[in-house]
Every structure is written in structure tokens, then in C-alpha cells.
Design an enzyme around this catalytic site. Structure first.
Site, mmCIF file in Angstrom:
data_model
loop_
_atom_site.group_PDB
_atom_site.id
_atom_site.type_symbol
_atom_site.label_atom_id
_atom_site.label_comp_id
_atom_site.label_asym_id
_atom_site.label_seq_id
_atom_site.Cartn_x
_atom_site.Cartn_y
_atom_site.Cartn_z
ATOM 1 C CE LYS A 180 -1.394 1.864 3.647
ATOM 2 N NZ LYS A 180 -1.330 3.474 3.980
ATOM 3 C CG ASN A 181 2.322 2.847 3.671
ATOM 4 O OD1 ASN A 181 1.646 2.983 3.413
ATOM 5 N ND2 ASN A 181 3.744 2.274 4.535
ATOM 6 N NE ARG A 236 1.622 11.140 10.230
ATOM 7 C CZ ARG A 236 0.961 9.930 9.379
ATOM 8 N NH1 ARG A 236 -0.167 9.675 9.391
ATOM 9 N NH2 ARG A 236 1.362 9.463 8.512
ATOM 10 C CG ASP A 238 3.507 1.946 9.582
ATOM 11 O OD1 ASP A 238 3.076 2.779 10.733
ATOM 12 O OD2 ASP A 238 3.530 1.982 8.763
ATOM 13 N NE ARG A 292 -6.353 5.034 6.015
ATOM 14 C CZ ARG A 292 -5.155 5.502 6.708
ATOM 15 N NH1 ARG A 292 -5.563 6.178 7.783
ATOM 16 N NH2 ARG A 292 -4.142 6.044 6.079
HETATM 17 C C1 UD1 Z 1 5.292 6.821 6.081
HETATM 18 C C2 UD1 Z 1 3.895 6.173 6.455
HETATM 19 C C3 UD1 Z 1 3.665 5.430 7.649
HETATM 20 C C4 UD1 Z 1 5.337 4.949 8.513
HETATM 21 C C5 UD1 Z 1 5.944 5.843 8.077
HETATM 22 C C6 UD1 Z 1 7.373 5.850 9.281
HETATM 23 C C7 UD1 Z 1 2.956 6.685 4.283
HETATM 24 C C8 UD1 Z 1 1.286 6.703 3.274
HETATM 25 N N1 UD1 Z 1 3.489 6.479 5.602
HETATM 26 O O1 UD1 Z 1 5.070 7.845 6.840
HETATM 27 O O2 UD1 Z 1 2.590 4.322 7.730
HETATM 28 O O3 UD1 Z 1 4.632 5.178 10.259
HETATM 29 O O4 UD1 Z 1 5.901 6.083 7.193
HETATM 30 O O5 UD1 Z 1 7.773 4.458 8.322
HETATM 31 O O6 UD1 Z 1 3.575 5.800 3.796
HETATM 32 N N2 UD1 Z 1 9.210 14.518 9.617
HETATM 33 C C9 UD1 Z 1 9.831 15.323 10.357
HETATM 34 N N3 UD1 Z 1 9.022 16.369 9.175
HETATM 35 C C10 UD1 Z 1 8.600 15.823 8.136
HETATM 36 C C11 UD1 Z 1 8.434 15.118 7.834
HETATM 37 C C12 UD1 Z 1 8.408 14.064 9.151
HETATM 38 O O7 UD1 Z 1 9.950 15.604 11.332
HETATM 39 O O8 UD1 Z 1 8.508 16.803 6.161
HETATM 40 C C13 UD1 Z 1 9.277 13.232 10.560
HETATM 41 C C14 UD1 Z 1 8.142 12.503 11.771
HETATM 42 O O9 UD1 Z 1 7.064 13.408 12.911
HETATM 43 C C15 UD1 Z 1 8.504 11.793 11.874
HETATM 44 C C16 UD1 Z 1 9.119 10.940 11.477
HETATM 45 O O10 UD1 Z 1 9.608 12.409 10.514
HETATM 46 O O11 UD1 Z 1 8.840 10.889 13.851
HETATM 47 C C17 UD1 Z 1 9.291 9.889 10.525
HETATM 48 O O12 UD1 Z 1 8.430 10.473 9.268
HETATM 49 P P1 UD1 Z 1 8.676 9.637 7.981
HETATM 50 O O13 UD1 Z 1 8.496 9.318 7.656
HETATM 51 O O14 UD1 Z 1 8.052 11.352 7.226
HETATM 52 O O15 UD1 Z 1 6.353 9.678 7.702
HETATM 53 P P2 UD1 Z 1 5.341 9.617 6.604
HETATM 54 O O16 UD1 Z 1 6.256 9.686 5.455
HETATM 55 O O17 UD1 Z 1 4.379 10.081 6.633
#
Ligand code: UD1
Length: 419
Positions: free
Chosen positions: A22-23, A122, A306, A398
Site C-alpha cells: 500500500k505505501n 506529523r 507500523d 484503508r
Molecule cells: C510513512 C508511512 C507511515 C509510517 C512512516 C514511518 C505512508 C503513507 N505512511 O509516513 O505508515 O509510519 O512512514 O515508517 O507511507 N518528519 C519531520 N518532518 C517532515 C516529515 C517527517 O520531522 O517533513 C518526522 C515525523 O514527525 C516522524 C519521522 O519524521 O517523526 C518519520 O516520518 P515519515 O517517515 O515522514 O512518515 P510518513 O512518510 O508520513
């Protein structure tokens, strides 16, 4: 509202086929907007998040044709709108990938801010930092806006935090930029490699995905008709591995890449579960007696966040006390109150949960508070004595394709019902 009703105690036997990731799909489908050619994408999971994305691509003007339950054809060669302000995007975290794709191809994107599961704050600051480094004007309120006269310029970008979303989004936007983009301290999840392979299949020049540094040499245009097959879903596979370990029995989890499962396999072995690795499958053999284990979630190749709620559900019946530390999200233990309703002994202190194993869980009514927490409740219900009702399973829908059918096929007593 749909709910699952589970009668716990059945051991699980047989085989389960794992769906596409999915991701990976939620990034690859928007990335198809970069292509003037036609993308046929196979092994798409039939889950709600994908329906949302396909709906949005269609509304933006792409021709989206479902060829079968798990394959889709996308033709983005016509007129595409760069404004995606649809309500459906409130439900979806991955809507930010539409920004990267529209900005990269058209130099403008206005997309409703991402929704998705709530594990505390997030932020998307790293996505914005990347787009800004490529020359875009970026802003965020309820709409994520990014704009730059084309082409974007290649840039050197260092990610302060390892972020899956920012890595993929910047990679997508950089494909058509002028010059080279180098992204450092990137995430290395299997689906990042999958997205890079998809971009390269369309004619991009992306190197280094799966390592700490990704280098994208900008190309002028993507214009290939391609057929691409998604990798298997690592989290769905891990969920079935843990479900089999929890319920006990002997289950072959098929169509997977065992290398992607190493952190989970190693933890299950530490918990006295037998994990047999084959070329594209893993067999789990369990007597349901689970050893305690400590774990900390980390970016790949660490133990993925996850799987954390699902692993905690399993450890509620371990023979001793386990400590689980959440290393990615600030607030991902909201679901433990639900496990407590079934008799679990868990205390949470900040990013750490202490789980005192109990002899058995007792059935009750619990809520799916998010996607993976919902799967954790199902795993708990498989172990609990008596009847467990899991409410609010729209979250589970989802991300899991035909979850209850797959579980029933290996012997679980689980039914979908509505309130
Ligand atoms: C994706 C996955 C989610 C999973 C996560 C971590 C999808 C749709 N979702 O979420 O299920 O839990 O990866 O494996 O693929 N961060 C920042 N700034 C940013 C972006 C992220 O500080 O601009 C931080 C976040 O707060 C968090 C960490 O980075 O602590 C990891 O987040 P990230 O890997 O970006 O998660 P997602 O891509 O949103």
C-alpha cells in the site's frame, strides 16, 4: 459502521497470499502523473486508500482505468489540473505525493493538507525544505502550495530527520528538474526502492535508492508506456506473521520478499516462534507460547513503527515483561487503552511501553483507533478467550485487502458485521 466479531482461540493453518505494498502504491500512483506515456500498474492492493488516490487522479484529469481488481492503467497525457482541493484528501496521509508530482511536471501544486492516522504531530517541513531548495515558493495552511516556473533546479538537500515521505516526495519532484539533485540522510524502506524503480522505468535517472544518499539526474521528459508490478506489502506480511505466532499453528505467508521481513523475523525468533525462510515465502510455526522481548522502532532496516501496535498485542501474553520503545512517532501508544479492556497489563511512559505478560486475554469490545492499531486489535481478538468486537474498522479497510477473508481462510473465526 462496520465491525469485526472474532471468536478467539482458533489455531491458524494453511497459506496466505500477500497483496501489493500500500505505501508503495500511494506514492507510485501520483508519480504516474509525471509520465506522458501510459502506466499500467499491477499488484495494486484493493484497499480504501488506493480508491481515494485513484479518485483524485481521475478528478485531476488523468484517465484512470481499472483493468482488474489489482491492476490499473493511468494516462496523464491530457489536460491535468494542478489544484487538488478535494475533501477525500483529508483522509489520506499520502496526498502530499500529489504535490511532488504536480510541482515536478507543471510547476504548480495546490493540494489539501494531508490527513491520515494521528500519531501526534506529523510535520511536512522536510518536504517543503526540499521543494524550496529546488527553487519553489512553498506555503502551507489548509492547502499545501508549491510553485516555480519550470524547470525546477537540481539541489543538494540534507534531511535532518529520516523521513519516508520527504525522501519519496523530493525524489518525485526532482525527476524533471534541471541538473542533479542529491538527497542525503534519506529513508531506505523497500518501497522507496520501488518508487525509484518505477520512476526509472518511466525514463527517470534515479540512483542510490536503498542507501543513505539518492542522486537524481534530471531528464527533460518522461514518455514511455510501461507496465510495472508493485512489491509485496511488508506490513501486511508482518501482520500475518504475528497473527500466526499469536494464535498458534502453522502458516505459510506467500508472495513476499523475506529480506524485507528480517527485523520482524528476528524478533519473532527471539520470542520462541519458529520462522522458516524460503525464497519468496516465510512459514510461521507457533505453539502460542510467546517469549518476552524488548524492541525499539526505527527507520528501515530497523523494526518498523507500523508493526509496533501489532507486536505489542502479541507481547501482552508473553511469559514476562517486555519493553517497547517508539523511535519514530511521538504519540503512537494511544491504542493501549483498548488492549487493556481485554485484560492486557501495559503502562506507557512517553515513548516507552512496559508490557507485563498475562496468561490470557479475555474477549470484549474495542475500537480500532487507527489502521495498524486496528490490526493489533484483531490479533488480540484471535488470542482472547470468548468474543471480541473490534469497532470502527474503516481504518483497517484503508490498508488491508480482504483482511477477514484471508484470516478466515486460515481458520480464524472472524465476521464482518455492521452496527
Ligand atoms: C510513512 C508511512 C507511515 C509510517 C512512516 C514511518 C505512508 C503513507 N505512511 O509516513 O505508515 O509510519 O512512514 O515508517 O507511507 N518528519 C519531520 N518532518 C517532515 C516529515 C517527517 O520531522 O517533513 C518526522 C515525523 O514527525 C516522524 C519521522 O519524521 O517523526 C518519520 O516520518 P515519515 O517517515 O515522514 O512518515 P510518513 O512518510 O508520513
Amino acid at each position: 459502521m462496520d465491525k469485526f466479531v472474532i471468536k478467539g482461540g482458533n489455531k491458524l493453518f494453511g497459506e496466505v497470499d500477500i497483496s501489493g505494498a500500500k505505501n508503495a502504491a500511494v506514492a507510485i500512483l501520483p508519480a504516474a502523473l509525471l509520465n506522458h506515456g501510459i502506466c499500467t500498474i499491477e499488484n495494486i492492493p484493493d484497499v480504501q486508500d488506493i480508491n481515494y488516490i485513484l479518485d483524485v487522479l481521475g478528478r485531476l484529469g488523468a484517465k484512470v482505468e481499472r483493468l482488474s481488481r489489482n491492476s490499473v492503467r493511468i494516462d496523464a497525457s491530457g489536460d491535468i489540473s494542478t489544484v487538488a482541493d478535494f475533501e477525500v484528501l483529508n483522509h489520506l496521509r499520502a496526498s502530499y505525493y500529489i504535490v511532488g508530482a504536480l510541482l515536478g511536471r507543471f510547476g504548480n501544486a495546490e493540494v489539501t493538507m494531508p490527513g491520515g492516522c494521528n500519531f501526534g504531530e506529523r510535520p511536512v517541513d522536510l518536504h517543503m525544505k526540499g521543494f524550496a531548495a529546488m527553487g519553489a515558493e512553498v506555503s502551507i495552511s489548509s492547502i499545501f502550495k508549491a510553485k516555480k516556473e519550470l524547470p525546477l533546479n537540481g539541489a543538494n538537500i540534507y534531511l535532518d530527520t529520516v523521513s519516508v515521505g520527504a525522501t519519496i516526495n523530493i525524489m518525485i519532484a526532482a525527476v524533471l528538474a534541471e541538473g542533479t539533485t542529491i538527497i542525503e540522510n534519506v529513508a531506505k524502506e523497500p518501497h522507496i526502492v520501488d518508487v525509484a524503480n518505477f520512476l526509472n522505468a518511466m525514463g527517470a535517472d534515479v540512483k542510490g535508492a536503498g542507501t543513505d544518499v539518492i542522486r537524481i539526474n534530471g531528464v527533460k521528459e518522461l514518455n514511455k508506456n510501461i507496465t510495472y508490478t508493485l512489491i509485496p506489502d511488508q506490513i501486511e506480511a508482518g501482520t500475518f506473521m504475528i497473527a500466526a505466532a499469536a494464535a498458534g499453528g502453522n502458516v505459510l505467508i506467500k508472495n513476499i520478499i523475506p529480506k524485507h521481513m528480517e527485523a520482524i523475523s528476528a524478533k519473532l525468533e527471539e520470542m520462541n516462534v519458529t520462522v522458516e525462510e524460503h525464497i519468496d515465502s516465510i512459514r510461521i510455526i507457533s505453539d502460542g507460547k510467546i517469549g518476552k522481548a524488548n524492541l525499539k522502532t526505527l527507520p528501515y532496516p530497523g523494526f518498523t513503527t507500523d508493526m509496533q501496535p501489532i507486536a505489542v498485542a502479541l507481547l501482552t501474553v508473553a511469559n514476562g515483561t517486555s519493553i517497547v520503545t517508539e523511535g519514530v512517532w511521538e504519540n503512537r501508544f494511544q491504542y493501549v487503552d483498548e488492549l487493556r479492556r481485554l485484560g492486557a497489563h501495559i503502562t506507557v511512559n512517553g515513548r516507552m511501553a512496559v508490557i507485563e505478560g498475562v496468561r490470557n486475554l479475555c474477549g470484549g469490545t474495542v475500537n480500532a483507533t487507527d489502521l495498524r492499531a486496528g490490526a493489533a486489535m484483531v490479533v488480540a481478538g484471535l488470542m482472547a478467550s470468548g468474543k471480541t468486537t473490534v469497532k470502527n474498522i474503516k481504518y483497517v479497510d484503508r490498508g488491508y485487502e480482504h483482511f477477514e477473508e484471508k484470516l478466515r481462510a486460515i481458520g480464524a473465526d472472524i465476521q464482518r458485521d455492521s452496527d
